[in-house]
Write an enzyme that holds these catalytic residues in place. Structure first.
Site, PDB file in Angstrom:
ATOM      1  CE  LYS A 178      -1.433   3.010   2.564  1.00  0.00           C
ATOM      2  NZ  LYS A 178      -1.471   4.188   1.672  1.00  0.00           N
ATOM      3  N   GLY A 209      -4.496   3.305  -2.025  1.00  0.00           N
ATOM      4  CA  GLY A 209      -5.619   3.712  -1.176  1.00  0.00           C
ATOM      5  C   GLY A 209      -5.156   4.453   0.056  1.00  0.00           C
ATOM      6  N   GLY A 211      -4.496   5.369   4.024  1.00  0.00           N
ATOM      7  CA  GLY A 211      -3.934   4.640   5.150  1.00  0.00           C
ATOM      8  C   GLY A 211      -4.993   4.119   6.094  1.00  0.00           C
ATOM      9  CD  GLU A 253      13.378   1.457   8.742  1.00  0.00           C
ATOM     10  OE1 GLU A 253      13.898   2.487   9.218  1.00  0.00           O
ATOM     11  OE2 GLU A 253      13.936   0.350   8.790  1.00  0.00           O
ATOM     12  CB  CYS A 287      13.271   9.762   7.505  1.00  0.00           C
ATOM     13  SG  CYS A 287      14.175   8.737   6.332  1.00  0.00           S
ATOM     14  CD  GLU A 387      10.302  13.580  10.838  1.00  0.00           C
ATOM     15  OE1 GLU A 387       9.145  13.176  11.050  1.00  0.00           O
ATOM     16  OE2 GLU A 387      11.163  12.903  10.266  1.00  0.00           O
TER      17      GLU A 387
HETATM   18  P1  NAD Z   1       2.286   8.896   7.413  1.00  0.00           P
HETATM   19  O1  NAD Z   1       2.548   8.150   8.665  1.00  0.00           O
HETATM   20  O2  NAD Z   1       1.237   9.922   7.390  1.00  0.00           O
HETATM   21  O3  NAD Z   1       1.919   7.880   6.235  1.00  0.00           O
HETATM   22  C1  NAD Z   1       2.751   6.808   5.872  1.00  0.00           C
HETATM   23  C2  NAD Z   1       1.916   5.718   5.238  1.00  0.00           C
HETATM   24  O4  NAD Z   1       1.037   5.197   6.221  1.00  0.00           O
HETATM   25  C3  NAD Z   1       1.047   6.186   4.081  1.00  0.00           C
HETATM   26  O5  NAD Z   1       1.020   5.200   3.083  1.00  0.00           O
HETATM   27  C4  NAD Z   1      -0.313   6.326   4.739  1.00  0.00           C
HETATM   28  O6  NAD Z   1      -1.377   6.195   3.832  1.00  0.00           O
HETATM   29  C5  NAD Z   1      -0.281   5.185   5.725  1.00  0.00           C
HETATM   30  N1  NAD Z   1      -1.210   5.278   6.850  1.00  0.00           N
HETATM   31  C6  NAD Z   1      -1.772   6.397   7.378  1.00  0.00           C
HETATM   32  N2  NAD Z   1      -2.618   6.069   8.368  1.00  0.00           N
HETATM   33  C7  NAD Z   1      -2.586   4.724   8.489  1.00  0.00           C
HETATM   34  C8  NAD Z   1      -3.250   3.786   9.347  1.00  0.00           C
HETATM   35  N3  NAD Z   1      -4.116   4.181  10.274  1.00  0.00           N
HETATM   36  N4  NAD Z   1      -2.975   2.475   9.200  1.00  0.00           N
HETATM   37  C9  NAD Z   1      -2.080   2.052   8.274  1.00  0.00           C
HETATM   38  N5  NAD Z   1      -1.444   2.891   7.424  1.00  0.00           N
HETATM   39  C10 NAD Z   1      -1.689   4.212   7.535  1.00  0.00           C
HETATM   40  O7  NAD Z   1       3.699   9.496   6.967  1.00  0.00           O
HETATM   41  P2  NAD Z   1       4.018  10.399   5.709  1.00  0.00           P
HETATM   42  O8  NAD Z   1       3.492  11.764   5.955  1.00  0.00           O
HETATM   43  O9  NAD Z   1       3.601   9.688   4.472  1.00  0.00           O
HETATM   44  O10 NAD Z   1       5.614  10.401   5.743  1.00  0.00           O
HETATM   45  C11 NAD Z   1       6.365  11.263   6.515  1.00  0.00           C
HETATM   46  C12 NAD Z   1       6.924  10.548   7.718  1.00  0.00           C
HETATM   47  O11 NAD Z   1       7.618   9.367   7.324  1.00  0.00           O
HETATM   48  C13 NAD Z   1       7.962  11.363   8.467  1.00  0.00           C
HETATM   49  O12 NAD Z   1       7.758  11.251   9.845  1.00  0.00           O
HETATM   50  C14 NAD Z   1       9.276  10.723   8.069  1.00  0.00           C
HETATM   51  O13 NAD Z   1      10.326  10.903   8.984  1.00  0.00           O
HETATM   52  C15 NAD Z   1       8.886   9.298   7.961  1.00  0.00           C
HETATM   53  N6  NAD Z   1       9.861   8.578   7.128  1.00  0.00           N
HETATM   54  C16 NAD Z   1      10.706   7.672   7.711  1.00  0.00           C
HETATM   55  C17 NAD Z   1      11.662   7.020   6.930  1.00  0.00           C
HETATM   56  C18 NAD Z   1      12.625   6.020   7.505  1.00  0.00           C
HETATM   57  O14 NAD Z   1      13.247   5.277   6.746  1.00  0.00           O
HETATM   58  N7  NAD Z   1      12.794   5.940   8.797  1.00  0.00           N
HETATM   59  C19 NAD Z   1      11.734   7.308   5.570  1.00  0.00           C
HETATM   60  C20 NAD Z   1      10.859   8.251   5.032  1.00  0.00           C
HETATM   61  C21 NAD Z   1       9.914   8.869   5.807  1.00  0.00           C
END
Ligand code: NAD
Length: 480
Positions: A178, A209, A211, A253, A287, A387
């Site tokens: 996803k 879709g 999250g 991650e 990140c 962050e």
């Molecule tokens: P997010 O947590 O909003 O979304 C990430 C993913 O999770 C998306 O695909 C989203 O649709 C899904 N999601 C959202 N709600 C969910 C739920 N209730 N259940 C399951 N899945 C759900 O994060 P974002 O805004 O897409 O990304 C930014 C964040 O990601 C930052 O905090 C960044 O640091 C982190 N990040 C970490 C790494 C790493 O390798 N550690 C790499 C890139 C980004």
């Protein structure tokens, strides 16, 4: 912000990839795809629902019965097929990342190429990993954990898809991916790559879709054995909590607030550009971004002057122009988030050295922000603790090496960090005391065999190479 304008060429995505075929979405919710450079509508995507997700999980479960028993060599062949298929689309994946995410073209290509490199890295890791070990009358076999749900973030969607898919396939797991719903154009190209790679039916299913719909079903569904997630801390915590009901294995991650320690013996003509690359890579939406720069008080004035000069190279603008260093933020929401942090920094008493609030002049139509450097920052300020996920750097002065290490570790995060200095033994000594999953010395660099992942709130588990494959395996001991 200019009103969203209608574009001539609207791309429409209405299918998911399930059981080796492009399948019309059962979910009917339509999401607009907006170009971040100008707010224009460039596409529409039909989002999947729980039913699409359950169909994909069922396909993955059926496929696991045989794919879970494949040999190392068979899986290596599939990794090579994926590598060939994704390599053939590097230009398209880069173009999609520039268009829908606003990634600057040079860096977008690096991201895509890192994704491509994940397949040979997984193959090497797989070959090095002993899948069975025996002693006396005991044999330990590593078995694939089962069906894996792979959930990615938008800031390097292609890279995360490749990384997770390579590890899962290397281990013998089947998957339901996803990807971030904000990355649908990139995902569409990746779906075409997976289709071209001709994996057995059902091994890799992709549902576009939301999250809280598709992601939540993956986390809840008892037929999914493992979740590998890249995203925010809050969502990661929810996945761990909700996944416990079906005893999901999780790899998380998550975010970071990475320190860069500039030691007092650093050569500033190299250290300042390196520190700025660490802070502003991927327009600050990274990140691993080194968003806290710790500098010796004794050299503060010189460092401030050099940062001001070096920041002139950080031009903001069209991400498709190879001369651009910083593109737009991904969305209006992300633009506003960054503005609120810049305001907060000013309110809490930090001083703006470069940048500040608002759009850069002439770029009011898109989600562009001014790359901003704060000085006079204390580590307990909000801008040093939270962050921001945008091009905002906090410069924090320290008196001694010990204080620099203490400040670096005074964070709930522990994903990445950097040490810049001339005496390499000293830099290594400092690196060994940092609480982070990765420390780079003297430059941003990568190694697809080295583990990637976080200490503390930055996550659980590791990705990359053999460490990434191990995360999809379960040891089983047979004792005669
Ligand atoms: P997010 O947590 O909003 O979304 C990430 C993913 O999770 C998306 O695909 C989203 O649709 C899904 N999601 C959202 N709600 C969910 C739920 N209730 N259940 C399951 N899945 C759900 O994060 P974002 O805004 O897409 O990304 C930014 C964040 O990601 C930052 O905090 C960044 O640091 C982190 N990040 C970490 C790494 C790493 O390798 N550690 C790499 C890139 C980004």
């Amino acid at each position: 912000m200019k009103a969203i304008m209608k574009s001539e060429k609207i791309k429409t995505i209405t299918t998911h990839y399930i059981d080796g075929a492009f399948v019309e979405s059962h979910g009917r919710e339509v999401m607009d795809i907006i170009k971040p450079t100008n707010g224009q509508l460039i596409g529409r995507v039909m989002l999947g629902d729980e039913e699409d997700t359950r169909r994909a999980i069922a396909a993955a479960k059926r496929a696991f019965a045989s794919f879970g028993r494949t040999t190392k060599d068979e899986r290596s062949r599939y990794l090579r097929q994926l590598h060939v298929a994704v390599s053939a689309r590097i230009d398209d994946l880069t173009a999609a990342m520039v268009e829908e995410y606003g990634g600057v073209v040079q860096f977008a290509r690096v991201i895509v190429e890192s994704g491509v490199a994940a397949f040979p890295a997984a193959e090497k890791g797989l070959q090095e990993l002993p899948m069975t070990q025996s002693w006396g009358k005991t044999t330990v076999a590593l078995e694939p954990v089962g069906v894996a749900g792979l959930i990615t973030a938008w800031n390097a969607n292609t890279l995360f898809i490749c990384l997770k898919l390579a590890s899962a396939v290397g281990a013998g797991c089947t998957v339901v991916l996803k990807p971030s719903e904000l990355s649908s154009l990139q995902t569409q190209v990746m779906i075409e790559c997976v289709n071209a790679a001709k994996l057995p039916k059902g091994v890799c299913n992709i549902v576009i879709g939301r999250g809280d719909v598709v992601g939540a079903e993956l986390v809840r569904n008892p037929d999914v054995d493992k979740i590998s997630f890249t995203g925010s801390v809050g969502v990661g915590q929810g996945i761990m909590r909700d996944g416990a009901a079906t005893m999901k294995r999780v790899t998380l991650e998550l975010g970071g607030k990475s320190p860069t320690i500039l030691l007092d013996d650093a050569a500033l003509d190299q250290a300042i550009p390196a520190a700025l690359v660490l802070a502003f890579m991927n327009s600050g939406q990274a990140c691993a971004a080194g968003t806290r720069l710790l500098v010796p008080k004794s050299r503060l004035d010189e460092i401030k002057r050099r940062i001001r000069e070096a920041m002139r190279a950080y031009t903001v603008g069209d991400p498709a122009d190879p001369k651009t260093a910083i593109g737009p933020m991904v969305s209006q929401k992300q633009y506003e988030r960054i503005q609120s942090y810049i305001r907060k920094g000013i309110e809490e008493g930090a001083e703006v050295l470069v940048g500040g609030e608002g759009h850069p002049k002439g770029l009011e139509a898109g989600y562009f922000v001014k790359p901003t450097v704060f000085v006079n920052v204390r580590n307990d300020m909000t801008i040093a603790q939270e962050e921001i996920f945008g091009p905002v750097l906090s410069v924090i002065a320290y008196d001694s090496e010990d204080e620099a290490i203490r400040i670096a570790n005074d964070s709930k995060y522990g994903l990445h960090s950097a040490v810049l200095g001339t005496d390499i033994q000293r830099a290594r000594r400092v690196a060994s005391q940092l609480q982070a999953g990765r420390v780079v010395i003297n430059n941003m660099t990568d190694d697809p065999q080295a583990p990637w992942g976080g200490f503390k709130y930055s996550g659980v588990g590791r990705e990359y190479g053999k460490y990434g494959i191990e995360a999809f395996l379960e040891p089983k001991a047979i004792l005669e």
